[in-house]
Design an enzyme around this catalytic site. Structure first.
Site, PDB file in Angstrom:
ATOM      1  CD  GLU A  29       1.984   8.035  14.103  1.00  0.00           C
ATOM      2  OE1 GLU A  29       3.079   7.812  13.564  1.00  0.00           O
ATOM      3  OE2 GLU A  29       1.443   7.262  14.905  1.00  0.00           O
ATOM      4  CB  CYS A  46       6.659  10.801   5.978  1.00  0.00           C
ATOM      5  SG  CYS A  46       5.956   9.158   6.043  1.00  0.00           S
ATOM      6  CB  CYS A  53      -3.039   0.283   8.007  1.00  0.00           C
ATOM      7  SG  CYS A  53      -2.513  -0.425   6.434  1.00  0.00           S
ATOM      8  CB  CYS A  71       2.717  -5.300   7.320  1.00  0.00           C
ATOM      9  SG  CYS A  71       2.232  -4.987   5.615  1.00  0.00           S
ATOM     10  CB  CYS A 117       3.519  -2.334  10.015  1.00  0.00           C
ATOM     11  SG  CYS A 117       3.015  -0.622   9.802  1.00  0.00           S
ATOM     12  CB  CYS A 147       4.498   3.377  10.216  1.00  0.00           C
ATOM     13  SG  CYS A 147       5.315   3.876   8.769  1.00  0.00           S
TER      14      CYS A 147
HETATM   15  N1  SAH Z   1       1.117   0.933   3.259  1.00  0.00           N
HETATM   16  C1  SAH Z   1       2.223   1.442   2.545  1.00  0.00           C
HETATM   17  C2  SAH Z   1       2.834   2.697   3.130  1.00  0.00           C
HETATM   18  C3  SAH Z   1       2.971   2.806   4.608  1.00  0.00           C
HETATM   19  S1  SAH Z   1       4.282   1.994   5.435  1.00  0.00           S
HETATM   20  C4  SAH Z   1       3.270   0.365   2.366  1.00  0.00           C
HETATM   21  O1  SAH Z   1       3.109  -0.718   2.900  1.00  0.00           O
HETATM   22  O2  SAH Z   1       4.231   0.588   1.642  1.00  0.00           O
HETATM   23  C5  SAH Z   1       5.772   2.738   4.873  1.00  0.00           C
HETATM   24  C6  SAH Z   1       6.947   1.792   4.854  1.00  0.00           C
HETATM   25  O3  SAH Z   1       7.406   1.456   6.186  1.00  0.00           O
HETATM   26  C7  SAH Z   1       6.641   0.455   4.190  1.00  0.00           C
HETATM   27  O4  SAH Z   1       7.717   0.076   3.381  1.00  0.00           O
HETATM   28  C8  SAH Z   1       6.493  -0.456   5.385  1.00  0.00           C
HETATM   29  O5  SAH Z   1       6.621  -1.803   5.025  1.00  0.00           O
HETATM   30  C9  SAH Z   1       7.592   0.067   6.284  1.00  0.00           C
HETATM   31  N2  SAH Z   1       7.492  -0.331   7.686  1.00  0.00           N
HETATM   32  C10 SAH Z   1       6.405  -0.550   8.443  1.00  0.00           C
HETATM   33  N3  SAH Z   1       6.747  -0.895   9.688  1.00  0.00           N
HETATM   34  C11 SAH Z   1       8.089  -0.900   9.741  1.00  0.00           C
HETATM   35  C12 SAH Z   1       9.039  -1.174  10.751  1.00  0.00           C
HETATM   36  N4  SAH Z   1       8.679  -1.526  11.980  1.00  0.00           N
HETATM   37  N5  SAH Z   1      10.356  -1.072  10.417  1.00  0.00           N
HETATM   38  C13 SAH Z   1      10.743  -0.699   9.179  1.00  0.00           C
HETATM   39  N6  SAH Z   1       9.891  -0.419   8.184  1.00  0.00           N
HETATM   40  C14 SAH Z   1       8.576  -0.532   8.454  1.00  0.00           C
END
Ligand code: SAH
Length: 351
Positions: free
Chosen positions: A93, A106, A113, A117, A120, A333
């Site tokens: 994406e 972006c 991944c 998290c 996410c 994401c």
């Molecule tokens: N792996 C990297 C980059 C990808 S995620 C990282 O963790 O930073 C990009 C950003 O989106 C990160 O800050 C992540 O924590 C955030 N993110 C992921 N899922 C999300 C969600 N459901 N709502 C808001 N932010 C989210």
């Protein structure tokens, strides 16, 4: 013999590969510019290269294109989200965003991944593989082509953990900013990490001039481990130490991302903890209303984010609330890729 991925090669690698074919040095620069300045992805269109050499280029090198599988345009704010199919049938994406100062993009750095998290969507569909430098770069070039705009800012915040694909990401950054090629200053690039501590130290030594964004999301070590498993390997204090070192070595301010999640990290006490953790650091806090992910019940109350920001402000910490872009087009994401997978959509490998 497997063909070389020419768009992942630096100018000096291309010079060496062409020298091995008995070609002069300037040829490599010519071809590099066709690819990275004129963005021509067909050897037959490189008109100042002889037909014989074009033929040999086709035998030795491949140009890995990406294919638009889905394009969603936000009617609210001009955000465009792309689902790209890679040559092996996987999907990534990419999101093109419209800011007052220009177009920002972006990009994803991995197919899926490993970081897991909890909030996410990328974590749900699982990890497949790293992206090559050219697959990261082509998200930008193909989007520029499709939309007819020139991208002036890049954020590595799509699917994947950039520092878990360190070598390819660093090579991508070199190609993106090459003065003989695309020539985008890394001052206009942000790299977001969940906190792979050793690689933050490595990145600091490269002094690339980019902005380091750290997905902190919690200022309590135990609670952070619950929502971000990476914290069990690299704990919060070691992460903050690595960020202090980054600031010291590069002279750059670090951004901390903090998704305010109701009932998880949104209380005044959470804001107090965050303020004491970051006190005295050259940093900025970006508060993010959490994007809804349908498999999860996490949510944000907008007024709660404003309150959280004010509370931090009273404690002397600079915070802004991130504008939500593309909320009508599943711009969180990993949502598009996951939906494609759950519908059994498979691009199929190119032959
Ligand atoms: N792996 C990297 C980059 C990808 S995620 C990282 O963790 O930073 C990009 C950003 O989106 C990160 O800050 C992540 O924590 C955030 N993110 C992921 N899922 C999300 C969600 N459901 N709502 C808001 N932010 C989210």
């Amino acid at each position: 013999m497997e063909k070389l991925d020419i768009l992942s090669m630096t100018l000096s690698e291309l010079e060496a590969a062409l020298a091995a074919e008995g070609e002069k040095k300037f040829r490599a620069r010519q071809i590099f510019q066709w690819l990275h300045v004129k963005k021509i992805f067909d050897f037959d269109k490189m008109t100042d290269v002889s037909i014989q050499l074009r033929q040999r280029l086709k035998e030795k090198f491949c140009i890995n294109r990406l294919f638009v599988s889905k394009r969603l345009e936000s009617s609210a704010d001009n955000t465009v989200k792309y689902l790209y199919r890679l040559s092996d049938g996987n999907f990534v994406e990419t999101v093109l965003m419209d800011y007052s100062y220009g177009k920002s993009i972006c990009v994803s750095t991995q197919v899926g991944c490993k970081m897991g998290c909890r909030f996410c969507a990328s974590a749900i569909a699982g990890f497949v593989r790293n992206l090559s430098p050219s697959e990261i770069l082509m998200q930008i070039y193909e989007t520029e082509r499709d939309s007819g705009v020139r991208v002036s800012g890049v954020v590595l915040m799509g699917i994947g953990e950039p520092l878990d694909n360190y070598d390819n990401v660093v090579k991508f950054l070199g190609l993106l900013s090459d003065k003989d090629g695309n020539n985008l200053s890394l001052r206009h690039v942000s790299l977001s990490t969940c906190g792979i501590v050793p690689r933050i130290y490595d990145l600091a030594e490269l002094k690339l001039g980019l902005t380091l964004s750290v997905s902190l999301h919690c200022a309590d070590n135990d609670k952070r481990s619950e929502i971000m498993p990476v914290n069990r390997t690299y704990n919060m204090n070691s992460l903050i130490e690595a960020c202090r070192n980054y600031i010291l070595r590069t002279g750059r301010r670090v951004t901390f991302e903090y998704a305010v999640i109701d009932g998880v990290n949104s209380s005044d006490a959470d804001a107090d903890k965050l303020a004491s953790l970051l006190r005295g650091m050259n940093c900025h806090v970006n508060l993010i209303p959490v994007n809804k992910v349908k498999e999860r019940s996490y949510r944000t109350v907008r007024a709660g984010v404003e309150e959280f920001a004010k509370h931090l402000g009273r404690r002397g910490i600079n915070a802004t609330v991130r504008r939500t872009l593309g909320s009508d087009i599943e711009a969180a994401c990993g949502q598009l890729r996951r939906d494609a997978l759950s519908r059994g959509l498979n691009g199929g490998a190119d032959t």
